[in-house]
Design a protein around this motif. Structure first.
Motif, PDB file in Angstrom:
ATOM      1  N   HIS A 475       0.840  -1.208   0.000  1.00 52.03           N
ATOM      2  CA  HIS A 475       0.000   0.000   0.000  1.00 52.03           C
ATOM      3  C   HIS A 475       0.871   1.252   0.000  1.00 52.03           C
ATOM      4  N   ARG A 478       2.528   1.619  -3.417  1.00 56.84           N
ATOM      5  CA  ARG A 478       1.551   2.078  -4.411  1.00 56.84           C
ATOM      6  C   ARG A 478       1.307   3.572  -4.281  1.00 56.84           C
ATOM      7  N   ARG A 714       4.465  -0.808 -12.332  1.00 59.26           N
ATOM      8  CA  ARG A 714       3.293  -1.466 -11.764  1.00 59.26           C
ATOM      9  C   ARG A 714       2.147  -1.444 -12.770  1.00 59.26           C
ATOM     10  N   ASP A 719      -3.716  -1.695  -9.227  1.00 60.52           N
ATOM     11  CA  ASP A 719      -3.590  -0.789  -8.086  1.00 60.52           C
ATOM     12  C   ASP A 719      -4.825   0.080  -7.905  1.00 60.52           C
TER      13      ASP A 719
END
Length: 734
Positions: A475, A478, A714, A719
């Motif tokens: 988290h 991200r 990513r 996400d």
């Protein structure tokens, strides 16, 4: 008698070298501090350019996947196997120990390290120049006849004519001095110097005054290949400081910056160490030590060891140092190649490159490229028409009258086999004779596939000791990754994500599912792999060993082709590669088929769209675009899904493949959809529907975090699933 000198405006005296080194050091202060910060906070794998780190790992026989697995696995007390990892002794080799040492997890090293260092030290000698301007320096043999040192040690042929080199000028294991062997330098036979790069290369007499053969002291092969050292690594320097007996600065010398032509490192070298070889932990020469950076006061004046302003009358041994500088050996080789020589001098120069071939291929374009000698078992060959071939750095090179170069996914280090993948050909317009391609030999040790297999199994076993998914850590990662991204405008959001995905896609691993997909990235929480289209469960080891067997079979087929199809050209090679891939497929699916981007990197190795998939489903899907069938009766169907001419609908994994495809469209805008049969724009609604109907699973969260560790970027659709309807995808088709 030949003397060659590359003229430069740079003064050749030692104080000038100090001044230039000081200026270079000062100009790199900001970058050097950044390097130190990254080394302190993240480690040696992150301080240098990603491409350089990749090449370094490849030269060690490793890759990012294995490096990440070792880095993330908790340290344990050292086992009897010599590793900090809880693995049986037969589960790893020097690649694992080398990686642990590189990332400072383990300072152990095989005892052969000392034995190899002892052999390397034999080729290092003390240079003594008599008469005006005389003194001591260090030099080392780089061919059967030639010794390398600094220009400021031997400035001219006349100085070299007054100089000797003494080997074995050192203390023996009993504490008593050995009897040195003293050889006269022979600059009238060969002498080359370069003031700007501060090197001199000079011939040495074949026998000492006492009759000792020069060949008894060996030589240090020089390699121009990349990947020998990176920022943060420790190097070793064998030297004669102040003309004293031979000494070793061992792993106390950290590389703190890499310039275009120089390395900066912190070490304990002293005056007289000029001309010393700088080694990595594999005892490859990475630099020629040539200067030091003195400490200075506020006015830029050099300081002595007691803190006072230094003057030449004090002697150079009184200077206070803060760093050292070496000339990158690849730049020395490049400059040496560019010097025009003829006759006997040219032949002596060529021996430097031939000696280099004992460890690696010659520098591209070197005069010995066609006549280099190769070690037993290396991946190499020579045809009767002058063609040559070698494998290095992930590429198999074949040089023939046509000059064809095949770019393929070869193993990380020179090996005895050739892997098969889509080749890239470059050829001159005309062909005067039919090319003859050599057969590649095999190594007497572990084959390339065996090395990949063992590394993959180690990675898989390490993964079982790691948390499958750390939600809190991911988290935070991200949030940091998308900081500053605005979602108020769909087009701007799409453009910002495309830029972010490309910018952070580093390193860019090449396609190698056996090592990069199966051991960790594509695992489910139960430690199994699941075929993306059928949902069938497999063990990771099953897929790893199956792909290894396929790779071995491919290699055998390609070797037979090279042996028997001597008249094959680019079209024939390409057809053979395609046939091999079709008949011997890996258990790995490219969500965006390889044919849509002509099997090019980085698309081919981009982990975000690679999934475990048994060969049957892989073949069944082929390169059909995804399609959402309104019903099942009209479609060809099996356990993998449904297929007709219009497309393919998976039985399982629709949400995952939709998000992977959307990632690909964002990462590579305009690359697909420009040819019939590729993903058309009107299929976008189906992808969005699949994405929304199958929410992101923990398996995908794990995949995304694992891939980010390996290749840096990513998947925004994993996400932030809610962004799917915010992004303006319309600009992603040609």
């Amino acid at each position: 008698m030949t003397t060659a000198e590359r003229l430069s405006k740079t003064e050749s005296d030692y104080l000038s070298q100090l001044a230039m080194a000081t200026e270079r050091y000062a100009n790199r202060t900001e970058q050097r501090e950044r390097n130190r910060t990254v080394l302190d906070t993240r480690g040696v794998l992150y301080a240098d350019e990603p491409q350089r780190v990749e090449k370094r790992l490849a030269r060690l026989g490793a890759d990012w996947s294995l490096a990440m697995a070792i880095e993330k696995t908790p340290s344990e007390p050292v086992t009897t196997a010599g590793s900090t990892l809880q693995l049986p002794p037969d589960s790893f080799g020097s690649d694992v120990l080398g990686l642990e040492r590189l990332i400072e997890r383990n300072n152990l090293t095989p005892v052969a390290f000392l034995e190899e260092g002892t052999l390397a030290a034999r080729a290092v000698g003390r240079i003594t120049t008599s008469g005006p301007g005389g003194g001591h320096g260090t030099g080392f043999m780089v061919s059967p006849s030639l010794l390398l040192t600094n220009n400021h040690v031997l400035r001219s042929r006349e100085e070299a004519d007054r100089s000797v080199v003494a080997f074995a000028f050192q203390t023996g294991i009993d504490g008593r001095p050995l009897v040195p062997a003293v050889f006269q330098l022979e600059p009238r036979r060969f002498f080359v110097t370069d003031r700007e790069l501060d090197f001199s290369l000079v011939a040495v007499a074949e026998h000492s005054a006492q009759g000792d053969p020069l060949s008894a002291f060996g030589r240090l092969p020089l390699s121009g290949a990349q990947g020998k050292v990176i920022i943060g690594e420790f190097v070793n320097i064998i030297q004669h400081p102040r003309g004293e007996p031979k000494q070793l600065a061992l792993r106390e010398n950290q590389v703190i910056d890499v310039l275009d032509r120089f390395l900066h490192y912190e070490s304990d070298t002293l005056q007289g160490s000029s001309g010393s070889p700088v080694f990595n932990d594999q005892w490859e020469v990475v630099a020629l030590h040539h200067s030091a950076v003195p400490k200075t006061d506020a006015e830029g004046r050099p300081l002595s060891v007691d803190g006072t302003v230094w003057t030449p009358e004090m002697g150079e041994h009184r200077l206070a140092w803060k760093a050292n500088e070496g000339v990158r050996i690849s730049r020395v080789l490049q400059a040496l190649h560019e010097i025009t020589l003829t006759g006997g001098a040219a032949r002596l120069r060529d021996e430097v490159f031939t000696a280099s071939a004992a460890l690696s291929p010659p520098v591209e374009g070197s005069p010995s490229a066609a006549s280099a000698s190769w070690p037993d078992g290396a991946a190499h060959g020579a045809g009767p028409d002058g063609s040559t071939a070698y494998v290095t750095g992930g590429t198999a090179h074949l040089t023939v009258p046509l000059r064809i170069s095949l770019g393929i996914d070869a193993p990380a280090s020179p090996v005895g086999t050739v892997t098969t993948a889509q080749p890239t050909f470059t050829a001159t317009p005309t062909l005067t004779t039919a090319p003859t391609f050599p057969r590649f030999g095999r190594s007497d040790g572990r084959s390339a596939v065996e090395r990949d297999l063992n590394a993959a199994l180690v990675n898989f076993r390490l993964g079982r000791e790691r948390p499958y998914y750390d939600r809190t850590r991911d988290h935070d990662a991200r949030a940091a990754y998308y900081a500053g991204i605005s979602t108020t405008d769909g087009r701007a959001l799409r453009q910002a994500l495309t830029e972010l995905l490309e910018e952070t896609h580093s390193p860019r691993p090449r396609y190698k599912p056996m090592r990069l997909v199966y051991p960790w990235v594509d695992l489910h929480q139960d430690g199994k792999l699941r075929s993306i289209y059928s949902g069938r469960a497999f063990s990771a080891e099953e897929f790893i060993r199956a792909d290894a067997a396929v790779e071995e079979a491919r290699l055998a087929r390609m070797q037979e082709f090279l042996l028997h199809e001597s008249a094959a050209g680019p079209a024939e090679f390409e057809a053979e590669f395609d046939a091999l891939e079709a008949s011997m497929a890996f258990n790995c699916e490219h969500v965006v088929p390889q044919s849509w981007f002509t099997k090019q990197e980085p698309m081919r190795g981009d982990l975000h769209h690679l999934f475990a998939c048994e060969v049957g489903c892989n073949s069944f899907r082929s390169n059909f675009p995804y399609f959402d069938f309104p019903g099942f009766e009209e479609a060809v169907r099996d356990d993998c899904g449904m297929r007709e001419e219009v497309g393919f609908e998976p039985e399982e994994g629709k949400g995952a493949v939709a998000r992977a495809t959307l990632y690909f469209l964002l990462r590579y805008p305009g690359l697909v959809g420009d040819s019939p049969g590729e993903f058309p724009r009107n299929r976008l609604p189906s992808l969005l529907t699949w994405h929304e109907s199958e929410p992101v699973s923990e398996y995908e969260l794990h995949r995304n975090a694992a891939i980010a560790e390996i290749q840096g970027n990513r998947n925004p659709l994993i996400d932030h699933p809610e962004w799917a309807r915010d992004i303006d995808f319309s600009g992603l088709w040609p």
